[in-house]
Scaffold this motif. Structure first.
Motif, PDB file in Angstrom:
ATOM      1  N   ALA A 163      -7.061  -3.572 -23.916  1.00 35.54           N
ATOM      2  CA  ALA A 163      -6.777  -2.527 -22.937  1.00 35.54           C
ATOM      3  C   ALA A 163      -5.897  -3.066 -21.837  1.00 35.54           C
ATOM      4  O   ALA A 163      -5.952  -4.235 -21.502  1.00 35.54           O
ATOM      5  CB  ALA A 163      -8.091  -2.037 -22.349  1.00 35.54           C
ATOM      6  N   PRO A 164      -5.034  -2.198 -21.281  1.00 38.37           N
ATOM      7  CA  PRO A 164      -4.193  -2.649 -20.168  1.00 38.37           C
ATOM      8  C   PRO A 164      -5.072  -3.127 -19.016  1.00 38.37           C
ATOM      9  O   PRO A 164      -6.226  -2.736 -18.906  1.00 38.37           O
ATOM     10  CB  PRO A 164      -3.418  -1.387 -19.769  1.00 38.37           C
ATOM     11  N   THR A 165      -4.513  -3.950 -18.179  1.00 41.66           N
ATOM     12  CA  THR A 165      -5.297  -4.489 -17.078  1.00 41.66           C
ATOM     13  C   THR A 165      -5.765  -3.367 -16.161  1.00 41.66           C
ATOM     14  O   THR A 165      -5.143  -2.324 -16.066  1.00 41.66           O
ATOM     15  CB  THR A 165      -4.452  -5.451 -16.240  1.00 41.66           C
ATOM     16  N   THR A 166      -6.878  -3.629 -15.483  1.00 35.09           N
ATOM     17  CA  THR A 166      -7.396  -2.615 -14.576  1.00 35.09           C
ATOM     18  C   THR A 166      -6.415  -2.354 -13.446  1.00 35.09           C
ATOM     19  O   THR A 166      -6.228  -1.239 -13.003  1.00 35.09           O
ATOM     20  CB  THR A 166      -8.746  -3.058 -14.004  1.00 35.09           C
ATOM     21  N   THR A 210       6.381  -6.833 -11.147  1.00 36.58           N
ATOM     22  CA  THR A 210       5.114  -7.426 -11.583  1.00 36.58           C
ATOM     23  C   THR A 210       3.931  -6.636 -11.055  1.00 36.58           C
ATOM     24  O   THR A 210       4.073  -5.723 -10.258  1.00 36.58           O
ATOM     25  CB  THR A 210       4.990  -8.874 -11.076  1.00 36.58           C
ATOM     26  N   ASN A 211       2.765  -7.030 -11.489  1.00 35.99           N
ATOM     27  CA  ASN A 211       1.505  -6.466 -11.033  1.00 35.99           C
ATOM     28  C   ASN A 211       1.409  -6.575  -9.515  1.00 35.99           C
ATOM     29  O   ASN A 211       1.514  -7.653  -8.961  1.00 35.99           O
ATOM     30  CB  ASN A 211       0.398  -7.290 -11.721  1.00 35.99           C
ATOM     31  N   PRO A 212       1.221  -5.440  -8.821  1.00 37.79           N
ATOM     32  CA  PRO A 212       1.226  -5.467  -7.349  1.00 37.79           C
ATOM     33  C   PRO A 212       0.081  -6.310  -6.773  1.00 37.79           C
ATOM     34  O   PRO A 212       0.135  -6.696  -5.604  1.00 37.79           O
ATOM     35  CB  PRO A 212       1.066  -3.998  -6.974  1.00 37.79           C
ATOM     36  N   ALA A 213      -0.938  -6.575  -7.583  1.00 39.30           N
ATOM     37  CA  ALA A 213      -2.054  -7.370  -7.079  1.00 39.30           C
ATOM     38  C   ALA A 213      -1.670  -8.840  -6.938  1.00 39.30           C
ATOM     39  O   ALA A 213      -2.402  -9.625  -6.355  1.00 39.30           O
ATOM     40  CB  ALA A 213      -3.250  -7.238  -8.017  1.00 39.30           C
ATOM     41  N   ILE A 214      -0.516  -9.207  -7.499  1.00 40.27           N
ATOM     42  CA  ILE A 214      -0.115 -10.611  -7.482  1.00 40.27           C
ATOM     43  C   ILE A 214       1.021 -10.808  -6.493  1.00 40.27           C
ATOM     44  O   ILE A 214       1.977 -10.035  -6.469  1.00 40.27           O
ATOM     45  CB  ILE A 214       0.358 -11.053  -8.890  1.00 40.27           C
ATOM     46  N   ALA A 244      10.534  -8.162 -23.192  1.00 36.98           N
ATOM     47  CA  ALA A 244       9.645  -9.317 -23.308  1.00 36.98           C
ATOM     48  C   ALA A 244       9.151  -9.759 -21.936  1.00 36.98           C
ATOM     49  O   ALA A 244       7.982 -10.105 -21.750  1.00 36.98           O
ATOM     50  CB  ALA A 244      10.365 -10.463 -24.015  1.00 36.98           C
ATOM     51  N   GLN A 245      10.040  -9.755 -20.964  1.00 31.69           N
ATOM     52  CA  GLN A 245       9.666 -10.176 -19.613  1.00 31.69           C
ATOM     53  C   GLN A 245       8.587  -9.251 -19.041  1.00 31.69           C
ATOM     54  O   GLN A 245       7.611  -9.691 -18.437  1.00 31.69           O
ATOM     55  CB  GLN A 245      10.914 -10.149 -18.709  1.00 31.69           C
ATOM     56  N   LEU A 246       8.768  -7.954 -19.260  1.00 29.21           N
ATOM     57  CA  LEU A 246       7.794  -6.974 -18.798  1.00 29.21           C
ATOM     58  C   LEU A 246       6.451  -7.227 -19.489  1.00 29.21           C
ATOM     59  O   LEU A 246       5.389  -7.144 -18.878  1.00 29.21           O
ATOM     60  CB  LEU A 246       8.309  -5.568 -19.145  1.00 29.21           C
ATOM     61  N   TYR A 247       6.553  -7.541 -20.762  1.00 29.41           N
ATOM     62  CA  TYR A 247       5.363  -7.793 -21.563  1.00 29.41           C
ATOM     63  C   TYR A 247       4.559  -8.963 -20.990  1.00 29.41           C
ATOM     64  O   TYR A 247       3.337  -8.885 -20.835  1.00 29.41           O
ATOM     65  CB  TYR A 247       5.798  -8.062 -22.998  1.00 29.41           C
ATOM     66  N   PHE A 248       5.241 -10.055 -20.649  1.00 31.95           N
ATOM     67  CA  PHE A 248       4.527 -11.198 -20.056  1.00 31.95           C
ATOM     68  C   PHE A 248       3.823 -10.789 -18.772  1.00 31.95           C
ATOM     69  O   PHE A 248       2.661 -11.112 -18.542  1.00 31.95           O
ATOM     70  CB  PHE A 248       5.484 -12.352 -19.727  1.00 31.95           C
ATOM     71  N   ALA A 249       4.575 -10.096 -17.921  1.00 32.89           N
ATOM     72  CA  ALA A 249       4.030  -9.716 -16.628  1.00 32.89           C
ATOM     73  C   ALA A 249       2.767  -8.893 -16.815  1.00 32.89           C
ATOM     74  O   ALA A 249       1.772  -9.078 -16.114  1.00 32.89           O
ATOM     75  CB  ALA A 249       5.068  -8.926 -15.847  1.00 32.89           C
ATOM     76  N   ASP A 250       2.822  -8.004 -17.806  1.00 32.36           N
ATOM     77  CA  ASP A 250       1.725  -7.079 -17.968  1.00 32.36           C
ATOM     78  C   ASP A 250       0.541  -7.679 -18.711  1.00 32.36           C
ATOM     79  O   ASP A 250      -0.603  -7.407 -18.407  1.00 32.36           O
ATOM     80  CB  ASP A 250       2.241  -5.870 -18.746  1.00 32.36           C
ATOM     81  N   LYS A 251       0.852  -8.502 -19.699  1.00 29.09           N
ATOM     82  CA  LYS A 251      -0.187  -8.957 -20.610  1.00 29.09           C
ATOM     83  C   LYS A 251      -0.952 -10.148 -20.046  1.00 29.09           C
ATOM     84  O   LYS A 251      -2.146 -10.265 -20.222  1.00 29.09           O
ATOM     85  CB  LYS A 251       0.497  -9.340 -21.927  1.00 29.09           C
ATOM     86  N   THR A 252      -0.248 -11.056 -19.392  1.00 27.12           N
ATOM     87  CA  THR A 252      -0.924 -12.287 -18.950  1.00 27.12           C
ATOM     88  C   THR A 252      -0.909 -12.432 -17.446  1.00 27.12           C
ATOM     89  O   THR A 252      -1.404 -13.407 -16.920  1.00 27.12           O
ATOM     90  CB  THR A 252      -0.233 -13.532 -19.519  1.00 27.12           C
ATOM     91  N   ASN A 253      -0.322 -11.461 -16.751  1.00 30.82           N
ATOM     92  CA  ASN A 253      -0.205 -11.559 -15.294  1.00 30.82           C
ATOM     93  C   ASN A 253       0.556 -12.797 -14.853  1.00 30.82           C
ATOM     94  O   ASN A 253       0.328 -13.324 -13.771  1.00 30.82           O
ATOM     95  CB  ASN A 253      -1.587 -11.530 -14.642  1.00 30.82           C
ATOM     96  N   GLU A 254       1.465 -13.257 -15.689  1.00 28.39           N
ATOM     97  CA  GLU A 254       2.337 -14.351 -15.279  1.00 28.39           C
ATOM     98  C   GLU A 254       3.538 -13.763 -14.543  1.00 28.39           C
ATOM     99  O   GLU A 254       3.725 -12.548 -14.488  1.00 28.39           O
ATOM    100  CB  GLU A 254       2.830 -15.125 -16.501  1.00 28.39           C
TER     101      GLU A 254
END
Lengths: 379, 525
Positions: free
Chosen positions: A31-34, A342-346, A323-333
């Motif tokens: 599931a996508p990140t919370t 990127t994820n606004p929480a980071i 791919a870059q979007l995928y990394f950001a979303d999948k591993t929060n890198e």
């Protein structure tokens, strides 16, 4: 011989199970990140969720007799030091976009680097996708020099100075802390302050972990052996708590076993996937502090590649927007190509002023290991 | 005529066993090659004070683990074999299960349950317990390894106990000896080969295990070797340390050889050995059951509790699992092939060492043990080197992977078979040959049936070890060949502990079921 019979029975059983498993369920896309991505961007997880991913693991139970190179057309052989759940869906997309079939092997980054070195000129690998600049650097003379156009996509901080590998995603060093015990204002601006008396017995580290060792290497390179040695001795004198891995530290901090710990930034988010209410947060050290080192996962193309063109296409693909979007979303890198949200929480990578370090110089892990052993950080 | 055939069979055995021993020392050859390239840095590594610390620390750990495993394994073997313990077969399957638990999972479970802020502490919190004492360090690592090590003792001792001639014990009893005296003077000496074989496996296993020592933070050889691989990609530091470990293993093997002596363990008088009568436990049944239960709680229930707890955490977080039946099938396929191949390879080595004992034959037998002391990653990388450069057509095929399993686990099969064969009187085979039967027919019709307990134990040990094997599977498996062990690893690498729960449970269920199937063959004939 009954025994032979029962072993044969087990064999047959395994083949029957495999036949049932042949209709394996598709690999579940987690599931996508919370902390969902901002609505303005399409998150990569949603993009992949619509793709019907068939299980990569669908090997036929029959005994494979051929080696990994396929005669017809040939497929790209990827040695991945990054885990399957992250890489497999990405490779599916790669194959769909380029039509290049991929065979991928998974393993530990350091072990795979050693494996490629042992295989020598007979290595079946076309590309190595690893998650540590040190391991990539160690393979530097086995890699071809990449195109300038590719290298220029990424900030030079995250590229090999010899042009043999390129970073694809970034991971920052942080201090994870227990939010029940501490607030962000209590925390020091420099990692070097953790040797002060008020932190006695309140910090955890993982001296055997590659990420921490990369940091110590950076400390030696940037501020000299003496400073590094003093800091390590100061930490030990300050009763630093030893753990085996980043994940063990994050769990210990969240459970209140220890107040703070030195880890990579994304471990917290991995924990929060399982425990959304975990009482922990990341603290970034101050501007340019050696404590806010950003290391990379990256890719290199082998000189012995049987499919050099496909290998180049793959390296390019890892730096594509998808791919870059995928990394950001999948591993929060951190994506390393400009313009990916990127994820606004980071805390954004742009806001982290990294220390002035050439990641290609993080090869001297041997010296770091000797130092860690000499001061007794590793017994 | 008969002598000639005997000489031919000895020659044939020597050649095949010698070849097998050569395969087994491939890892050592690789290490020598790597060390010879190192030169002065190898000496520097040897002279580091930390090297000596690691050496003594590892030796101490291995000895402690072996002693602990004997204390637990010997009574368990006796209880499940020679007494009327209720549900003996179920207990036996349960007490063997730890062998199928990857040690890193077992160590995680110990930390999750008994750690300073683990499950137990949370239960005790209302009573005012803030923290439990540290599980980390020497005793934690030793405790964990004992839980993974005692099954080697149980299986090996069982093999011997099942074939013991009760006439000796009865004779002693008729001479007025008490039960305890009979055990110490009659039974235990007869178990010596089994105890030696089991102890050797435990001590070498304790030297080579990585998961437990790394998670429980005890600096053993293995951990130092792994750190070297991680740190110096030139692989020399690791090779030097590994060679030291080989030296330590050789020392242990020599010590065990000296303890062997020249005793006979088969019945030499006329008559046929009977099945020993089961000891009636009577009121002692309860302490015996409690003892079994305590071991099972720590070695099996505890990890399962931790695994199920992860499963629940994952379910709460709304995770989905997909059952990878293909991976389960791959695990079973690899493990049964490995068990079959390893037993076949063990035969010539054991026959030679037991039936034609000499310096050379015992050297061949011992050579096969050396790789067992090495961490899996060292053996795997050695085979990567030989395979990729000299057998490129076999590299990363199932065949070479099975060979790698055999190289890693051959001593497990050899130990059990040896114990069994020592108890068979060679006169039986000679009688068969004197009736004009060719040697191979005699082995098939006379020796094999008698060897059954040893074959089953050896196969079970190799099977369970293969199920959880990781480094060779990752480096040498065919591309895309996933097993339950690689699933577990993949998810722990990804930090998704709740995702490891399902393959880990599946692994234990598969191990339990396969074990029950193998043990069903042990029926009294």
């Amino acid at each position: 011989m009954k025994l032979v019979r029962s072993l044969m029975l087990l064999l047959c059983l395994s083949i029957v199970i495999a036949a049932c498993g042949g209709e394996a369920t598709p690999t579940a896309v987690p599931a996508p990140t919370t902390a969902a991505a901002t609505p303005t961007t399409v998150s990569a997880a949603e993009a992949t969720a619509t793709v019907e991913v068939t299980a990569v693991a669908e090997v036929s139970p029959t005994v494979p007799t051929t080696t990994t190179t396929e005669p017809a057309g040939g497929s790209l052989v990827v040695y991945s030091g990054r885990s399957e759940s992250l890489v497999a869906p990405l490779l599916e997309l790669f194959t769909q976009e380029t039509g290049i079939a991929v065979e991928v092997r998974y393993g530990d980054t350091a072990e795979m680097a050693a494996q490629i070195l042992e295989e020598g000129d007979n290595s079946p690998a076309d590309v190595f996708f690893g998650q540590d600049a040190g391991a990539l650097g160690a393979l530097s003379d086995r890699f071809v020099t990449l195109d300038r156009s590719l290298l220029n996509l990424v900030d030079p901080r995250f590229v090999s100075s010899e042009g043999t590998w390129v970073g694809a995603s970034g991971r920052a060093r942080v201090l994870v802390y227990n939010t029940d015990v501490l607030t962000s204002t209590d925390l020091p601006a420099s990692i070097l302050d953790l040797t002060k008396p008020e932190w006695k017995g309140r910090v955890a580290w993982a001296p055997t972990n590659g990420s921490l060792q990369a940091f110590v290497t950076a400390l030696r390179v940037s501020q000299g052996e003496d400073v590094a040695k003093q800091w390590l001795e100061g930490m030990i004198a300050n009763d630093v708590k030893v753990y085996e891995s980043n994940s063990a530290i994050v769990k210990a901090v969240a459970s209140g076993e220890v107040d703070t710990g030195l880890v990579n930034h994304y471990y917290l988010f991995a924990l929060k996937k399982e425990q959304p209410d975990a009482k922990a947060a990341n603290h970034y050290f101050g501007n340019g502090d050696i404590g806010s080192l950003v290391n990379v996962a990256g890719v290199g193309v082998l000189k012995t590649a049987k499919n050099p063109e496909a290998a180049q296409i793959f390296a390019n693909y890892l730096l594509s927007d998808g791919a870059q979007l995928y990394f950001a979303d999948k591993t929060n890198e951190y994506p390393l190509v400009a313009g990916i949200i990127t994820n606004p929480a980071i805390k954004p990578l742009g806001e982290i002023i990294t220390p002035n370090i050439d990641l290609s110089n993080l090869k001297d892990l041997q010296g770091t290991l000797e130092l860690l052993q000499d001061v007794g950080a590793i017994q | 005529m008969r002598f000639r055939s005997r000489r031919w069979s000895a020659l044939f055995l020597t050649i095949s066993a010698g070849l097998i021993a050569l395969i087994m020392v491939l890892p050592v050859g690789y290490l020598l090659l790597r060390t010879s390239e190192a030169g002065s840095s190898a000496w520097a590594q040897l002279q580091r004070p930390s090297t000596l610390r690691v050496f003594t620390g590892s030796a101490l750990l291995a000895i402690t683990v072996t002693a602990g495993s004997l204390l637990i394994g010997l009574p368990l073997a006796w209880l499940t074999t020679r007494t009327n313990l209720p549900g003996a077969r179920i207990w036996l399957t349960l007490i063997m299960l730890p062998m199928a638990i990857p040690s890193y999972i077992g160590a995680w479970a110990i930390i999750a349950v008994l750690g300073p802020r683990g499950l137990v502490q949370q239960w005790l919190e209302p009573l005012g317990v803030e923290r439990l004492p540290e599980v980390y360090g020497f005793w934690g690592a030793a405790g964990a390894l004992i839980l993974f090590g005692y099954p080697y003792i149980v299986l090996n001792v069982r093999v011997a106990l099942r074939k013991l001639d009760p006439a000796l014990e009865e004779a002693a009893r008729s001479l007025g000896q008490r039960s305890s005296q009979i055990f110490w003077r009659i039974t235990l000496p007869q178990l010596r080969p089994a105890l030696a074989a089991g102890s050797l496996l435990v001590i070498l296993y304790a030297l080579s295990d990585f998961g437990a020592v790394s998670l429980l933070r005890y600096n053993s050889f293995t951990r130092a070797i792994y750190l070297q691989y991680r740190a110096s990609f030139d692989r020399t530091g690791a090779a030097v340390l590994s060679l030291l470990l080989v030296g330590l293993a050789c020392g242990l093997l020599a010590a065990e050889a000296l303890s062997r002596g020249r005793a006979r363990y088969y019945r030499s008088s006329a008559g046929v050995s009977r099945q020993p009568k089961l000891v009636a436990l009577g009121v002692w049944r309860w302490p015996a059951l409690i003892f079994c239960a305590i071991v099972v709680v720590f070695a099996v229930v505890l990890p399962i509790v931790a695994i199920v707890a992860w499963l629940i955490i994952g379910l709460r977080a709304g995770q989905t699992w997909n059952l990878q039946l293909t991976d389960l099938a791959n695990s079973l396929l690899a493990a049964s092939l490995a068990a079959l191949v390893t037993i076949i390879l063990a035969f010539p080595v054991v026959f030679l060492a037991v039936r034609h004992p000499s310096r050379l034959t015992s050297l061949i037998e011992r050579a096969t043990y050396i790789g067992y002391a090495l961490p899996g990653i060292v053996v795997a990388l050695a085979l990567v080197f030989w395979g990729a450069n000299y057998l490129p057509w076999a590299y990363q095929t199932l065949g070479l992977l099975i060979l790698a399993y055999a190289v890693r686990f051959l001593p497990q099969a050899i130990g059990s078979l040896r114990t069994s064969l020592l108890q068979i009187n060679p006169r039986l085979e000679e009688a068969g040959r004197s009736l004009g039967q060719p040697a191979w027919r005699v082995v098939l019709s006379v020796t094999l049936p008698l060897l059954r307990p040893g074959i089953i134990s050896g196969a079970a040990l190799v099977f369970l070890s293969t199920l959880k094997e990781l480094p060779a599977t990752l480096l040498l498996g065919p591309t895309g060949f996933h097993t339950l062990a690689t699933d577990i690893w993949n998810n722990t690498a990804e930090l998704r502990f709740s995702q490891t729960a399902l393959p880990a449970l599946l692994l234990m269920v598969a191990a339990g079921a396969s074990l029950a199937l193998l043990l069903a063959n042990e029926r009294k004939t």
